[in-house]
Scaffold this active site. Structure first.
Site, PDB file in Angstrom:
ATOM      1  N   HIS A 150       0.868  -1.205   0.000  1.00 45.46           N
ATOM      2  CA  HIS A 150       0.000   0.000   0.000  1.00 45.46           C
ATOM      3  C   HIS A 150       0.892   1.237   0.000  1.00 45.46           C
ATOM      4  O   HIS A 150       1.455   1.608   1.020  1.00 45.46           O
ATOM      5  CB  HIS A 150      -0.910   0.014   1.231  1.00 45.46           C
ATOM      6  CG  HIS A 150      -1.881   1.168   1.244  1.00 45.46           C
ATOM      7  ND1 HIS A 150      -3.221   1.005   1.510  1.00 45.46           N
ATOM      8  CD2 HIS A 150      -1.708   2.493   1.026  1.00 45.46           C
ATOM      9  CE1 HIS A 150      -3.841   2.174   1.455  1.00 45.46           C
ATOM     10  NE2 HIS A 150      -2.942   3.102   1.170  1.00 45.46           N
ATOM     11  N   LEU A 181       2.632   7.174  -4.416  1.00 40.11           N
ATOM     12  CA  LEU A 181       3.833   7.731  -5.053  1.00 40.11           C
ATOM     13  C   LEU A 181       3.592   9.098  -5.663  1.00 40.11           C
ATOM     14  O   LEU A 181       4.552   9.753  -6.079  1.00 40.11           O
ATOM     15  CB  LEU A 181       4.341   6.788  -6.151  1.00 40.11           C
ATOM     16  CG  LEU A 181       5.077   5.532  -5.712  1.00 40.11           C
ATOM     17  CD1 LEU A 181       5.435   4.681  -6.935  1.00 40.11           C
ATOM     18  CD2 LEU A 181       6.332   5.853  -4.915  1.00 40.11           C
ATOM     19  N   ARG A 182       2.310   9.530  -5.757  1.00 38.38           N
ATOM     20  CA  ARG A 182       1.978  10.808  -6.412  1.00 38.38           C
ATOM     21  C   ARG A 182       2.480  10.779  -7.858  1.00 38.38           C
ATOM     22  O   ARG A 182       2.635   9.714  -8.447  1.00 38.38           O
ATOM     23  CB  ARG A 182       2.544  12.003  -5.632  1.00 38.38           C
ATOM     24  CG  ARG A 182       2.311  11.975  -4.122  1.00 38.38           C
ATOM     25  CD  ARG A 182       0.863  11.810  -3.705  1.00 38.38           C
ATOM     26  NE  ARG A 182       0.693  12.001  -2.256  1.00 38.38           N
ATOM     27  CZ  ARG A 182      -0.320  11.497  -1.559  1.00 38.38           C
ATOM     28  NH1 ARG A 182      -1.250  10.747  -2.137  1.00 38.38           N
ATOM     29  NH2 ARG A 182      -0.408  11.741  -0.261  1.00 38.38           N
ATOM     30  N   ASN A 205      -4.995   7.246  -6.244  1.00 39.24           N
ATOM     31  CA  ASN A 205      -5.707   8.501  -5.933  1.00 39.24           C
ATOM     32  C   ASN A 205      -4.932   9.731  -6.391  1.00 39.24           C
ATOM     33  O   ASN A 205      -4.606  10.605  -5.604  1.00 39.24           O
ATOM     34  CB  ASN A 205      -6.074   8.578  -4.438  1.00 39.24           C
ATOM     35  CG  ASN A 205      -4.866   8.556  -3.512  1.00 39.24           C
ATOM     36  OD1 ASN A 205      -3.821   8.008  -3.849  1.00 39.24           O
ATOM     37  ND2 ASN A 205      -5.016   9.157  -2.342  1.00 39.24           N
ATOM     38  N   LYS A 256      -9.243  -0.239  -6.212  1.00 38.66           N
ATOM     39  CA  LYS A 256      -9.333   0.387  -4.890  1.00 38.66           C
ATOM     40  C   LYS A 256     -10.685   1.055  -4.673  1.00 38.66           C
ATOM     41  O   LYS A 256     -11.119   1.881  -5.468  1.00 38.66           O
ATOM     42  CB  LYS A 256      -8.218   1.439  -4.779  1.00 38.66           C
ATOM     43  CG  LYS A 256      -8.123   2.160  -3.452  1.00 38.66           C
ATOM     44  CD  LYS A 256      -7.567   1.255  -2.365  1.00 38.66           C
ATOM     45  CE  LYS A 256      -7.695   1.893  -0.990  1.00 38.66           C
ATOM     46  NZ  LYS A 256      -6.638   2.831  -0.658  1.00 38.66           N
ATOM     47  N   HIS A 272     -10.407   1.186   1.393  1.00 40.69           N
ATOM     48  CA  HIS A 272     -10.247   2.164   2.482  1.00 40.69           C
ATOM     49  C   HIS A 272     -11.516   2.030   3.317  1.00 40.69           C
ATOM     50  O   HIS A 272     -12.572   2.541   2.934  1.00 40.69           O
ATOM     51  CB  HIS A 272     -10.068   3.590   1.941  1.00 40.69           C
ATOM     52  CG  HIS A 272      -9.896   4.595   3.043  1.00 40.69           C
ATOM     53  ND1 HIS A 272      -8.712   5.254   3.303  1.00 40.69           N
ATOM     54  CD2 HIS A 272     -10.758   5.015   3.999  1.00 40.69           C
ATOM     55  CE1 HIS A 272      -8.867   6.041   4.362  1.00 40.69           C
ATOM     56  NE2 HIS A 272     -10.100   5.920   4.807  1.00 40.69           N
ATOM     57  N   HIS A 309      -4.773  -0.664   5.499  1.00 41.55           N
ATOM     58  CA  HIS A 309      -4.365   0.115   6.674  1.00 41.55           C
ATOM     59  C   HIS A 309      -5.353   0.003   7.847  1.00 41.55           C
ATOM     60  O   HIS A 309      -5.917   0.990   8.290  1.00 41.55           O
ATOM     61  CB  HIS A 309      -4.071   1.572   6.320  1.00 41.55           C
ATOM     62  CG  HIS A 309      -5.122   2.317   5.517  1.00 41.55           C
ATOM     63  ND1 HIS A 309      -6.461   2.245   5.761  1.00 41.55           N
ATOM     64  CD2 HIS A 309      -4.979   3.181   4.475  1.00 41.55           C
ATOM     65  CE1 HIS A 309      -7.093   3.020   4.902  1.00 41.55           C
ATOM     66  NE2 HIS A 309      -6.224   3.600   4.113  1.00 41.55           N
ATOM     67  N   LEU A 347      -5.202   9.199   7.816  1.00 46.80           N
ATOM     68  CA  LEU A 347      -6.479   8.500   7.839  1.00 46.80           C
ATOM     69  C   LEU A 347      -6.254   7.051   7.456  1.00 46.80           C
ATOM     70  O   LEU A 347      -5.452   6.791   6.562  1.00 46.80           O
ATOM     71  CB  LEU A 347      -7.463   9.161   6.865  1.00 46.80           C
ATOM     72  CG  LEU A 347      -7.983  10.528   7.339  1.00 46.80           C
ATOM     73  CD1 LEU A 347      -8.749  11.235   6.230  1.00 46.80           C
ATOM     74  CD2 LEU A 347      -8.858  10.365   8.588  1.00 46.80           C
ATOM     75  N   HIS A 380       2.931  14.528   1.673  1.00 46.87           N
ATOM     76  CA  HIS A 380       2.323  15.847   1.430  1.00 46.87           C
ATOM     77  C   HIS A 380       3.408  16.861   1.762  1.00 46.87           C
ATOM     78  O   HIS A 380       4.170  16.674   2.716  1.00 46.87           O
ATOM     79  CB  HIS A 380       1.130  16.082   2.360  1.00 46.87           C
ATOM     80  CG  HIS A 380      -0.043  15.186   2.086  1.00 46.87           C
ATOM     81  ND1 HIS A 380      -0.996  15.467   1.130  1.00 46.87           N
ATOM     82  CD2 HIS A 380      -0.421  14.008   2.640  1.00 46.87           C
ATOM     83  CE1 HIS A 380      -1.913  14.502   1.107  1.00 46.87           C
ATOM     84  NE2 HIS A 380      -1.586  13.601   2.011  1.00 46.87           N
ATOM     85  N   ALA A 417      -4.138  14.757   5.384  1.00 51.12           N
ATOM     86  CA  ALA A 417      -3.921  13.480   6.071  1.00 51.12           C
ATOM     87  C   ALA A 417      -2.853  12.681   5.357  1.00 51.12           C
ATOM     88  O   ALA A 417      -2.886  12.561   4.136  1.00 51.12           O
ATOM     89  CB  ALA A 417      -5.221  12.690   6.093  1.00 51.12           C
TER      90      ALA A 417
HETATM   91  N1  LIG Z   1      -3.546   7.714   4.553  1.00 51.63           N
HETATM   92  C1  LIG Z   1      -3.710   9.001   4.438  1.00 51.63           C
HETATM   93  O1  LIG Z   1      -3.876   9.688   5.453  1.00 51.63           O
HETATM   94  N2  LIG Z   1      -3.693   9.628   3.245  1.00 51.63           N
HETATM   95  C2  LIG Z   1      -3.622   9.007   1.949  1.00 51.63           C
HETATM   96  C3  LIG Z   1      -4.916   8.450   1.510  1.00 51.63           C
HETATM   97  C4  LIG Z   1      -5.321   7.169   2.196  1.00 51.63           C
HETATM   98  O2  LIG Z   1      -4.601   6.171   2.193  1.00 51.63           O
HETATM   99  O3  LIG Z   1      -6.412   7.110   2.755  1.00 51.63           O
HETATM  100  C5  LIG Z   1      -3.117  10.034   0.935  1.00 51.63           C
HETATM  101  O4  LIG Z   1      -3.220   9.784  -0.265  1.00 51.63           O
HETATM  102  O5  LIG Z   1      -2.597  11.081   1.348  1.00 51.63           O
HETATM  103 ZN   LIG Z   2      -3.280   5.072   1.478  1.00 49.39          ZN
HETATM  104 ZN   LIG Z   3      -6.768   5.041   2.677  1.00 53.52          ZN
END
Ligand SMILES: NC(=O)N[C@@H](CC(=O)O)C(=O)O
Ligand SMILES: [Zn+2]
Ligand SMILES: [Zn+2]
Length: 361
Positions: A30, A33-34, A58, A116, A153, A191, A236, A268, A280
């Site tokens: 999990h 990588l953006r 995402n 996902k 998720h 997660h 999250l 981030h 998050a």
């Molecule tokens: N885990 C997180 O808090 N953030 C993740 C999204 C996710 O896995 O829910 C993200 O893409 O920033």
């Molecule tokens: Zn995630």
């Molecule tokens: Zn998630």
């Protein structure tokens, strides 16, 4: 696993302290990588440690088609350091409109390994997520038929539900009804953060598994508020009470093949975290295996780390374990205060603090 003990000079006096640990190379089941400059900045961290990773879809816009996944995969491969053999395992982002045909195409592609499910609005970049399971049913039925794993998720988004209860309520309101309808669906509960989820997965049939992050093994929700609000400890699903952390440690170190490593490393930029409305996600990819080693060592379960990190995930996804190994040394080092993140900077978990294991290059 080949543990070595250098305390041979006084074998009878001291209890065995493990000071090096060789493991089959782990995978990250999990990972975020953006894209673009952010991708180029974070990818080397994961590629150094992991053989493969499940790449979360995402992005903005999300990766919803096999074509988009192929293009994203090509961008990841192009951003890899020279000589790296890291393999990105791609995923699609399930929407209300994902067709059964796209699911079958994904299965046939050979490079899409999961789809996902983000409940709409549950987390970072989840606005295009599923608004109701009914709408996603054609895709979910096709997934059950062709054996494509659903990665979840698992949090409800109802603002009336307390944020600390959203995972437990999801099990009742979404997970159980979905599996009653599609009992053969292969599902990874991503997660997991609660005793409820750990127990649910442990007692479910073999087609249900879960990833566990290092940060949820190492911290409870007090870490969000130590001496003031700690935005870098916000992710999250949010950190939970100590009893839940302990249940996660128990699950991860139990030897059950249902639980495996998934960092949920989610970068981030510093300014996006240290803000009035901070994003998050925690960044752990630079020290992922070391953080897990700490958690397993704290539980006196280092002998269970290899199965969790390197064997259980491939077995669930129907892949062979990696062919090479990594070695961890019991040696303290200080995590950098920040890392470069394209034109910005990123604050990793434990920034400026010590970690007591180090992966050898
Ligand atoms: N885990 C997180 O808090 N953030 C993740 C999204 C996710 O896995 O829910 C993200 O893409 O920033
Ligand atoms: Zn995630
Ligand atoms: Zn998630």
């Amino acid at each position: 696993m080949i543990p070595a003990c250098p305390d041979t000079a006084s074998p009878d006096k001291e209890p065995k302290r493990m000071t090096t640990l060789t493991l089959i190379r782990p995978d990250d089941w999990h990972l975020h990588l953006r894209d673009g400059a952010a991708l180029a900045a974070v990818l080397p961290d994961t590629a150094r440690q992991m053989g493969r990773a499940i790449i979360m879809p995402n992005l903005k816009p999300p990766v919803t088609t096999v074509e988009a996944a192929a293009a994203y995969r090509a961008r990841i491969l192009a951003a890899l350091p020279a000589g790296s053999r890291f393999e990105p395992l791609m995923t699609l982002y399930l929407t209300d409109n994902t067709s059964a045909e796209e699911v079958r195409k994904a299965r046939a592609s050979g490079f899409v390994h999961g789809i996902k499910l983000y409940p709409a609005g549950a987390t970072t970049n989840s606005d295009f997520g599923v608004s109701s399971i009914d709408k996603a049913m054609p895709a979910l039925e096709a997934m059950a038929e062709c054996g494509m794993p659903l990665l979840v998720h698992g949090e409800v988004t109802d603002p009336a539900i307390d944020i600390f209860d959203r995972e437990a309520v999801f099990i009742e309101q979404v997970f159980q009804p979905l599996l009653a309808r599609l009992p053969s669906l292969r599902v990874v509960f991503e997660h997991i953060t609660t005793k409820d989820a750990a127990e649910y997965v442990a007692s479910a049939p073999d087609n249900i598994a879960a990833t566990i992050t290092a940060h949820h093994l190492l911290m409870n929700r007090n870490a969000i508020f130590v001496g003031g609000i700690r935005p870098h400890h916000y992710c999250l699903p949010v950190l939970k009470r100590e009893l839940h952390r302990q249940a996660l440690v128990q699950a991860a170190t139990s030897g059950s093949a249902k639980f495996f490593l998934g960092t949920d490393s989610a970068p981030h930029a510093r300014h996006a975290k240290e803000a009035a409305c901070g994003c998050a996600g925690m960044y752990t990819a630079n020290a992922a295996i070391e953080l897990y080693a700490e958690a397993f060592e704290d539980a006196a379960a280092l002998d269970k780390l290899e199965a969790f990190a390197s064997l259980n995930g491939p077995a669930f996804y129907g892949l062979a374990p990696n062919a090479d190994t990594i070695t961890l040394v019991k040696e303290s080092w200080t995590v950098p205060a920040e890392l470069s993140y394209g034109d910005e900077v990123l604050v990793p978990l434990r920034a400026g603090e010590a970690i007591h294991w180090r992966m050898q290059d």
